[in-house]
Design an enzyme around this catalytic site. Sequence first.
Site, short mmCIF file in Angstrom:
data_model
loop_
_atom_site.label_atom_id
_atom_site.label_comp_id
_atom_site.label_asym_id
_atom_site.label_seq_id
_atom_site.Cartn_x
_atom_site.Cartn_y
_atom_site.Cartn_z
CG HIS A 16 -2.04 -0.98 1.10
ND1 HIS A 16 -3.36 -0.61 1.01
CD2 HIS A 16 -2.04 -2.32 1.02
CE1 HIS A 16 -4.12 -1.68 0.89
NE2 HIS A 16 -3.33 -2.74 0.90
CG ASP A 123 -4.84 2.27 1.94
OD1 ASP A 123 -3.95 2.19 1.11
OD2 ASP A 123 -5.55 1.31 2.31
#
Length: 472
Positions: A16, A123
């Site tokens: 990520h 995110d």
Amino acid sequence: MRNAELIFIPTPTVGHLVSILEFARRLIDQDDTIRITILLMRLRGQPRLDPYARSLASSQPFVQIIDVPELEDNRTSVTQSVEAHVYTVVEKNIPLVRNIIMDVLSSRALDGVQVKVKALVLDFFCLPMVDLANEVSLPPYVFLTTNAGFLALMQYLSERHGKDTSAFERNSEEELSIQGFVNTVPTKVLPSALFWEDGYDAYLKLARLFAKAKGVLVNTSIDIEPYSMNHFLHEQGSYPSVYPVGPVLDLNAHPHPDLDLARREEVIKWLDHQPEGSVVFLCFGSMGRLPSTQVKEIANGLELCRHRFLWSLRTEQQGPDSRLLPEGFLERIGGRGMVCGFAPQVEILAHKAVGGFVSHCGWNSILESLWFGVPIVTWPMYAEQQLNAFMMVKELGLASEMRLDYRSRSSGGELVTANEIENGIRCLMEEKDNASRKKVKEVSRMARKAVMNGGSSFVAIEKFIHDIHHRE
Ligand code: UDP
């Protein structure tokens, strides 16, 4: 002057973080007023990311990292799914993150250069922080490290819950009609978490929180996922704006902490001596550790198929991974194959000797293989990889199928046999003129164009930049 600041909150795992940092770099390249602050949380049980994060960020002059302090109460209850665990940890971090955002906002207010914080970019797993943005009057955006098909599943989940509140049945034969998909989607390719009650709850809460975001930045392009993207671009309802900004990839391949640099050299040297397009690469992502029984099946499949191979082998056992190979395997293979640990995947996929990829279908791996025009045969393992495999094979015609619904052993998966592996590799490597191989090359060309000045993803980033500068 760099006076427009964005605050990014990634899920603190390498996959990520790498895409979010790369996205930060693109924003900074495309707009000379932008600078970025990244708030880095800690996930219990994960290796400490800080030195790696710092080395990645240090190559980006206008990116600053602020560490979120470790949680005082670090205990979490036992969850059935990883997703439920991550959800709880993110929720617990909210007060700590709130304090940091408040500090940033007040110090910028005192700052003589008049830096203005323009937006909060979360995110996917950090969506529980969306209300924080509203509290401090910043527009919240989501950065999705996966694809538009997954976003379509999230939209479907929150709509379905109005009619059916139960988790999905793992063995159900039901096919789901999901807007944004050409075909019906078999229940068995849904993320494993949706078969567990706590995972279903976590996903449902996340899916519903999208409605509070101002926009969703997706690591895809219109050429890669035309049907799903068109669904969102022509969506008439109140769903947030969707920006296809990908492929966002770290092609400069910063050395990963798990990479053995001496071994990297040997791997590249070996590839340099192989004929063009002759090597099949096997790699199962940052968490794809295999049980010993599966290692043996792969080794036997590689012996049977007789193709050249490079295998990134990582096992569940302690001690050297090569210990689990069948006796005499490396001697019988001779120079035809190479076994390594954590692999320099981007460099490998970029190498002209590589002609095919046996992949676990993590979205970053898919984007990397598309970028370099290397066709995939699918072997999904965990997270949303079964859905990615389904999309690649059935929706997009960009991969050949080994398995679509395999699950790693921790999710109750069974063995893939040596014969299946042999056939999968033969199908991938021997049908040189097949339609999906041609399509992969075509999509590769289009995806590269999309991120160039004037391309569709470049323009989507421009639109995002415009929107944060001109918000009401
Ligand atoms: N990766 C790598 N070498 C390995 C395994 C993974 O370089 O041996 C990199 C890969 O290039 C990709 C990322 O780690 O950028 C994996 O991301 P993906 O989304 O494919 O899967 P995940 O690890 O999140 O399951």
